[in-house]
Write a protein that holds these residues in place. Structure first.
Motif, PDB file in Angstrom:
ATOM      1  N   PHE A   1      -6.852  -3.870 -13.614  1.00 30.44           N
ATOM      2  CA  PHE A   1      -6.758  -3.763 -12.310  1.00 30.44           C
ATOM      3  C   PHE A   1      -7.419  -2.383 -11.909  1.00 30.44           C
ATOM      4  N   ILE A   2      -7.551  -1.440 -12.855  1.00 31.25           N
ATOM      5  CA  ILE A   2      -8.325  -0.025 -12.500  1.00 31.25           C
ATOM      6  C   ILE A   2      -9.847  -0.301 -12.440  1.00 31.25           C
ATOM      7  N   ARG A   3     -10.163  -1.354 -13.104  1.00 33.21           N
ATOM      8  CA  ARG A   3     -11.656  -1.526 -13.329  1.00 33.21           C
ATOM      9  C   ARG A   3     -12.084  -2.417 -11.957  1.00 33.21           C
ATOM     10  N   SER A   4     -11.074  -3.351 -11.542  1.00 35.22           N
ATOM     11  CA  SER A   4     -11.247  -3.992 -10.226  1.00 35.22           C
ATOM     12  C   SER A   4     -11.202  -3.083  -9.013  1.00 35.22           C
ATOM     13  N   MET A   5     -10.365  -2.260  -9.056  1.00 37.70           N
ATOM     14  CA  MET A   5     -10.291  -1.398  -7.801  1.00 37.70           C
ATOM     15  C   MET A   5     -11.406  -0.420  -7.779  1.00 37.70           C
ATOM     16  N   SER A   6     -11.701   0.043  -8.926  1.00 37.09           N
ATOM     17  CA  SER A   6     -13.026   0.864  -9.025  1.00 37.09           C
ATOM     18  C   SER A   6     -14.206   0.278  -8.484  1.00 37.09           C
ATOM     19  N   SER A   7     -14.503  -1.183  -9.098  1.00 32.37           N
ATOM     20  CA  SER A   7     -15.607  -1.788  -8.658  1.00 32.37           C
ATOM     21  C   SER A   7     -15.442  -1.896  -6.866  1.00 32.37           C
ATOM     22  N   ARG A   8     -14.377  -2.312  -6.642  1.00 33.61           N
ATOM     23  CA  ARG A   8     -14.228  -2.582  -4.958  1.00 33.61           C
ATOM     24  C   ARG A   8     -14.559  -1.259  -4.216  1.00 33.61           C
ATOM     25  N   ALA A   9     -14.079  -0.053  -4.796  1.00 31.99           N
ATOM     26  CA  ALA A   9     -14.363   1.249  -4.144  1.00 31.99           C
ATOM     27  C   ALA A   9     -15.861   1.458  -4.094  1.00 31.99           C
ATOM     28  N   HIS A  10     -16.585   1.415  -5.206  1.00 28.54           N
ATOM     29  CA  HIS A  10     -17.864   1.356  -5.387  1.00 28.54           C
ATOM     30  C   HIS A  10     -18.897   0.542  -4.547  1.00 28.54           C
ATOM     31  N   GLU A  11     -18.353  -0.800  -4.354  1.00 27.31           N
ATOM     32  CA  GLU A  11     -19.011  -1.640  -3.439  1.00 27.31           C
ATOM     33  C   GLU A  11     -18.733  -1.186  -2.041  1.00 27.31           C
TER      34      GLU A  11
ATOM     35  N   GLN B   1       0.659  -1.188   0.051  1.00 28.01           N
ATOM     36  CA  GLN B   1       0.094  -0.071   0.048  1.00 28.01           C
ATOM     37  C   GLN B   1       0.902   0.996  -0.078  1.00 28.01           C
ATOM     38  N   MET B   2       2.058   1.204   0.980  1.00 33.45           N
ATOM     39  CA  MET B   2       2.920   2.656   0.846  1.00 33.45           C
ATOM     40  C   MET B   2       3.338   2.500  -0.729  1.00 33.45           C
ATOM     41  N   GLU B   3       3.873   1.587  -1.118  1.00 30.10           N
ATOM     42  CA  GLU B   3       4.668   1.777  -2.386  1.00 30.10           C
ATOM     43  C   GLU B   3       3.689   2.171  -3.558  1.00 30.10           C
ATOM     44  N   ARG B   4       2.314   1.834  -3.440  1.00 26.84           N
ATOM     45  CA  ARG B   4       1.296   2.028  -4.291  1.00 26.84           C
ATOM     46  C   ARG B   4       1.055   3.620  -4.109  1.00 26.84           C
ATOM     47  N   LYS B   5       0.916   4.018  -2.836  1.00 27.22           N
ATOM     48  CA  LYS B   5       0.707   5.428  -2.739  1.00 27.22           C
ATOM     49  C   LYS B   5       1.767   6.369  -3.154  1.00 27.22           C
ATOM     50  N   SER B   6       3.241   5.744  -3.108  1.00 26.13           N
ATOM     51  CA  SER B   6       4.219   6.773  -3.459  1.00 26.13           C
ATOM     52  C   SER B   6       4.524   6.383  -4.920  1.00 26.13           C
ATOM     53  N   GLY B   7       3.817   5.790  -5.694  1.00 26.37           N
ATOM     54  CA  GLY B   7       3.692   5.905  -7.045  1.00 26.37           C
ATOM     55  C   GLY B   7       4.169   4.686  -7.875  1.00 26.37           C
ATOM     56  N   LYS B   8       4.454   3.619  -6.986  1.00 26.67           N
ATOM     57  CA  LYS B   8       4.705   2.303  -7.826  1.00 26.67           C
ATOM     58  C   LYS B   8       3.577   1.506  -8.141  1.00 26.67           C
ATOM     59  N   LEU B   9       3.361   1.184  -9.374  1.00 27.27           N
ATOM     60  CA  LEU B   9       2.253   0.440  -9.646  1.00 27.27           C
ATOM     61  C   LEU B   9       2.417  -1.107  -9.394  1.00 27.27           C
ATOM     62  N   ILE B  10       1.889  -1.425  -8.352  1.00 24.45           N
ATOM     63  CA  ILE B  10       1.782  -2.915  -8.090  1.00 24.45           C
ATOM     64  C   ILE B  10       0.468  -3.413  -8.485  1.00 24.45           C
ATOM     65  N   LEU B  11       0.189  -4.342  -9.317  1.00 30.47           N
ATOM     66  CA  LEU B  11      -0.999  -4.816  -9.591  1.00 30.47           C
ATOM     67  C   LEU B  11      -1.517  -6.252  -8.903  1.00 30.47           C
ATOM     68  N   SER B  12      -2.487  -6.561  -8.832  1.00 31.08           N
ATOM     69  CA  SER B  12      -2.885  -7.748  -8.110  1.00 31.08           C
ATOM     70  C   SER B  12      -4.336  -8.258  -8.683  1.00 31.08           C
ATOM     71  N   ASP B  13      -4.296  -9.626  -8.602  1.00 34.27           N
ATOM     72  CA  ASP B  13      -5.758 -10.139  -8.969  1.00 34.27           C
ATOM     73  C   ASP B  13      -5.654 -11.383  -7.893  1.00 34.27           C
ATOM     74  N   ASN B  14      -6.855 -12.053  -7.893  1.00 41.40           N
ATOM     75  CA  ASN B  14      -7.236 -13.098  -6.985  1.00 41.40           C
ATOM     76  C   ASN B  14      -6.440 -14.405  -7.522  1.00 41.40           C
ATOM     77  N   GLN B  15      -6.179 -14.622  -8.804  1.00 41.57           N
ATOM     78  CA  GLN B  15      -5.436 -15.692  -9.327  1.00 41.57           C
ATOM     79  C   GLN B  15      -4.070 -15.674  -9.268  1.00 41.57           C
ATOM     80  N   SER B  16      -3.498 -14.439  -9.614  1.00 41.76           N
ATOM     81  CA  SER B  16      -2.139 -14.433  -9.968  1.00 41.76           C
ATOM     82  C   SER B  16      -1.399 -14.004  -8.812  1.00 41.76           C
ATOM     83  N   GLY B  17      -1.825 -13.298  -7.875  1.00 44.58           N
ATOM     84  CA  GLY B  17      -1.260 -12.592  -6.879  1.00 44.58           C
ATOM     85  C   GLY B  17      -0.948 -11.270  -7.424  1.00 44.58           C
ATOM     86  N   TYR B  18       0.617 -10.831  -6.873  1.00 34.37           N
ATOM     87  CA  TYR B  18       0.946  -9.527  -7.079  1.00 34.37           C
ATOM     88  C   TYR B  18       2.039  -9.300  -8.318  1.00 34.37           C
ATOM     89  N   PHE B  19       1.849  -8.503  -9.008  1.00 31.51           N
ATOM     90  CA  PHE B  19       3.058  -8.539 -10.151  1.00 31.51           C
ATOM     91  C   PHE B  19       2.900  -6.935 -10.825  1.00 31.51           C
TER      92      PHE B  19
END
Length: 102
Positions: free
Chosen positions: A68-78, A39-57
């Motif tokens: 990833f953007i669609r997934s995060m936006s959907s989570r934020a909306h929920e 989370q800290m790395e993401r906030k500082s500008g490092k784009l770390i993607l993730s999904d439920n199948q692959s993990g972090y990449f």
């Protein structure tokens, strides 16, 4: 001593994802600490993607970033939807009316 970055342990592309369990094994840290670092790395500008199948990449394509953007936006909306329901219930419990929020 320079502290490592989680992003330094990751590879490009979902097909090369690293699970949280693997990151725990690699670092010796607990899951919560690793999530906090990510989370800290993401906030500082490092784009770390993730999904439920692959993990972090790291992103290997525009498609992966868009997904990833669609997934995060959907989570934020929920989360916002559930938050509004909780605010409505709290307002009724305390005898207040709720004005239109967000």
């Amino acid at each position: 001593m320079r502290q490592y970055l989680v992003s330094d342990l990751l590879h490009e592309g979902a097909e090369n994802g690293t699970t949280l369990t693997e990151l725990v094994q690699l670092t010796g840290e607990d899951e919560r600490s690793i999530r906090r670092r990510i989370q800290m790395e993401r906030k500082s500008g490092k784009l770390i993607l993730s999904d439920n199948q692959s993990g972090y990449f790291l992103p290997a394509s525009e498609y992966e970033v868009r997904r990833f953007i669609r997934s995060m936006s959907s989570r934020a909306h929920e989360i916002m939807t559930v938050t509004c329901v909780a605010e409505d219930v709290l307002a009724r419990m305390s005898g207040q009316e709720r004005m239109g929020g967000w």
